[in-house]
Design a protein around this motif. Structure first.
Motif, PDB file in Angstrom:
ATOM      1  N   PRO A   1      13.045 -28.325 -22.145  1.00 38.38           N
ATOM      2  CA  PRO A   1      13.053 -27.138 -21.279  1.00 38.38           C
ATOM      3  C   PRO A   1      12.973 -25.850 -22.117  1.00 38.38           C
ATOM      4  O   PRO A   1      13.580 -25.749 -23.182  1.00 38.38           O
ATOM      5  CB  PRO A   1      14.402 -27.228 -20.565  1.00 38.38           C
ATOM      6  CG  PRO A   1      14.835 -28.651 -20.711  1.00 38.38           C
ATOM      7  CD  PRO A   1      14.250 -29.125 -22.004  1.00 38.38           C
TER       8      PRO A   1
ATOM      9  N   GLU B   1      19.223 -18.042 -12.580  1.00 37.24           N
ATOM     10  CA  GLU B   1      19.725 -18.572 -11.313  1.00 37.24           C
ATOM     11  C   GLU B   1      20.323 -17.451 -10.466  1.00 37.24           C
ATOM     12  O   GLU B   1      20.118 -17.405  -9.252  1.00 37.24           O
ATOM     13  CB  GLU B   1      20.759 -19.676 -11.542  1.00 37.24           C
ATOM     14  CG  GLU B   1      20.152 -20.978 -11.956  1.00 37.24           C
ATOM     15  CD  GLU B   1      19.194 -21.534 -10.915  1.00 37.24           C
ATOM     16  OE1 GLU B   1      19.529 -21.576  -9.705  1.00 37.24           O
ATOM     17  OE2 GLU B   1      18.085 -21.917 -11.314  1.00 37.24           O
TER      18      GLU B   1
ATOM     19  N   LYS C   1      23.702 -26.791 -12.133  1.00 36.95           N
ATOM     20  CA  LYS C   1      22.240 -26.800 -12.013  1.00 36.95           C
ATOM     21  C   LYS C   1      21.573 -26.587 -13.357  1.00 36.95           C
ATOM     22  O   LYS C   1      20.642 -27.308 -13.717  1.00 36.95           O
ATOM     23  CB  LYS C   1      21.759 -25.739 -11.027  1.00 36.95           C
ATOM     24  CG  LYS C   1      20.231 -25.714 -10.985  1.00 36.95           C
ATOM     25  CD  LYS C   1      19.662 -25.048  -9.822  1.00 36.95           C
ATOM     26  CE  LYS C   1      18.154 -25.132  -9.709  1.00 36.95           C
ATOM     27  NZ  LYS C   1      17.374 -25.280 -10.908  1.00 36.95           N
ATOM     28  N   ILE C   2      22.034 -25.605 -14.115  1.00 40.75           N
ATOM     29  CA  ILE C   2      21.365 -25.364 -15.400  1.00 40.75           C
ATOM     30  C   ILE C   2      21.647 -26.484 -16.393  1.00 40.75           C
ATOM     31  O   ILE C   2      20.822 -26.756 -17.265  1.00 40.75           O
ATOM     32  CB  ILE C   2      21.660 -23.973 -15.990  1.00 40.75           C
ATOM     33  CG1 ILE C   2      23.111 -23.825 -16.430  1.00 40.75           C
ATOM     34  CG2 ILE C   2      21.225 -22.880 -15.027  1.00 40.75           C
ATOM     35  CD1 ILE C   2      23.366 -22.623 -17.300  1.00 40.75           C
TER      36      ILE C   2
ATOM     37  N   ARG D   1      21.687 -29.629 -15.579  1.00 42.15           N
ATOM     38  CA  ARG D   1      20.655 -30.607 -15.226  1.00 42.15           C
ATOM     39  C   ARG D   1      19.291 -30.148 -15.741  1.00 42.15           C
ATOM     40  O   ARG D   1      18.498 -30.948 -16.219  1.00 42.15           O
ATOM     41  CB  ARG D   1      20.589 -30.808 -13.715  1.00 42.15           C
ATOM     42  CG  ARG D   1      21.830 -31.439 -13.128  1.00 42.15           C
ATOM     43  CD  ARG D   1      21.670 -31.719 -11.652  1.00 42.15           C
ATOM     44  NE  ARG D   1      20.971 -32.976 -11.427  1.00 42.15           N
ATOM     45  CZ  ARG D   1      21.469 -34.184 -11.668  1.00 42.15           C
ATOM     46  NH1 ARG D   1      22.679 -34.293 -12.174  1.00 42.15           N
ATOM     47  NH2 ARG D   1      20.783 -35.258 -11.422  1.00 42.15           N
ATOM     48  N   ASP D   2      19.016 -28.851 -15.599  1.00 51.98           N
ATOM     49  CA  ASP D   2      17.716 -28.313 -16.006  1.00 51.98           C
ATOM     50  C   ASP D   2      17.528 -28.338 -17.528  1.00 51.98           C
ATOM     51  O   ASP D   2      16.457 -28.688 -18.018  1.00 51.98           O
ATOM     52  CB  ASP D   2      17.542 -26.873 -15.518  1.00 51.98           C
ATOM     53  CG  ASP D   2      17.426 -26.763 -14.004  1.00 51.98           C
ATOM     54  OD1 ASP D   2      17.229 -27.800 -13.332  1.00 51.98           O
ATOM     55  OD2 ASP D   2      17.540 -25.627 -13.503  1.00 51.98           O
TER      56      ASP D   2
END
Length: 142
Positions: A7, A62, A83-84, A86-87
């Motif tokens: 990422p 986000e 979330k981040i 996971r990202d």
């Protein structure tokens, strides 16, 4: 190493938020890596390591996505961190790093993220991810 792409939050910031100005500052409290007005500005502590900057910009994007300003609830902050995590930490990358070394600090450095984000990722694995991680690490040690 995994074939899953690494990422790149800075590319995402550049491409998705070209109108948002980033200001590196020396006045943010030590407990705050960065902050945003939710529209046109992100401020980031100028003493951060590269991996801290990656996490901070992903986090602030986000907030920008939701037009959040400073002072969100801990529930919002926790949801963004999950979330981040996971990202920025795809499961194949986590598995590869954990095969190298089980220490959180080493995994974090290998993945260019903070230790807190690695812990968040591990704590928020779903059942399938947890089983996969366990199975892959057990097979590696046979």
């Amino acid at each position: 190493m995994s074939s899953t792409p690494t990422p790149h939050p800075w590319r995402q910031f550049r491409d998705r938020w070209p109108h948002v100005h980033l200001h590196m500052v020396d006045w943010l409290p030590a407990s705050i890596l960065a902050a945003t007005d939710g529209h046109t500005k992100v401020v980031m502590r100028d003493t951060l390591l590269q991996r801290e900057r990656r996490v901070a910009i992903a986090h602030e994007m986000e907030h920008l996505e939701h037009r959040d300003t400073c002072g969100q609830t801990s529930q919002v902050e926790d949801a963004i961190n999950a979330k981040i995590a996971r990202d920025l930490i795809p499961l194949p990358h986590l598995i590869d790093a954990a095969r190298w070394d089980h220490r959180i600090a080493v995994i974090a450095e290998e993945l260019w993220v903070t230790e807190a984000l690695v812990i968040t990722r591990i704590e928020t694995l779903d059942a399938h991810e947890s089983e996969t991680l366990t199975r892959e690490l057990d097979l590696h040690h046979i």
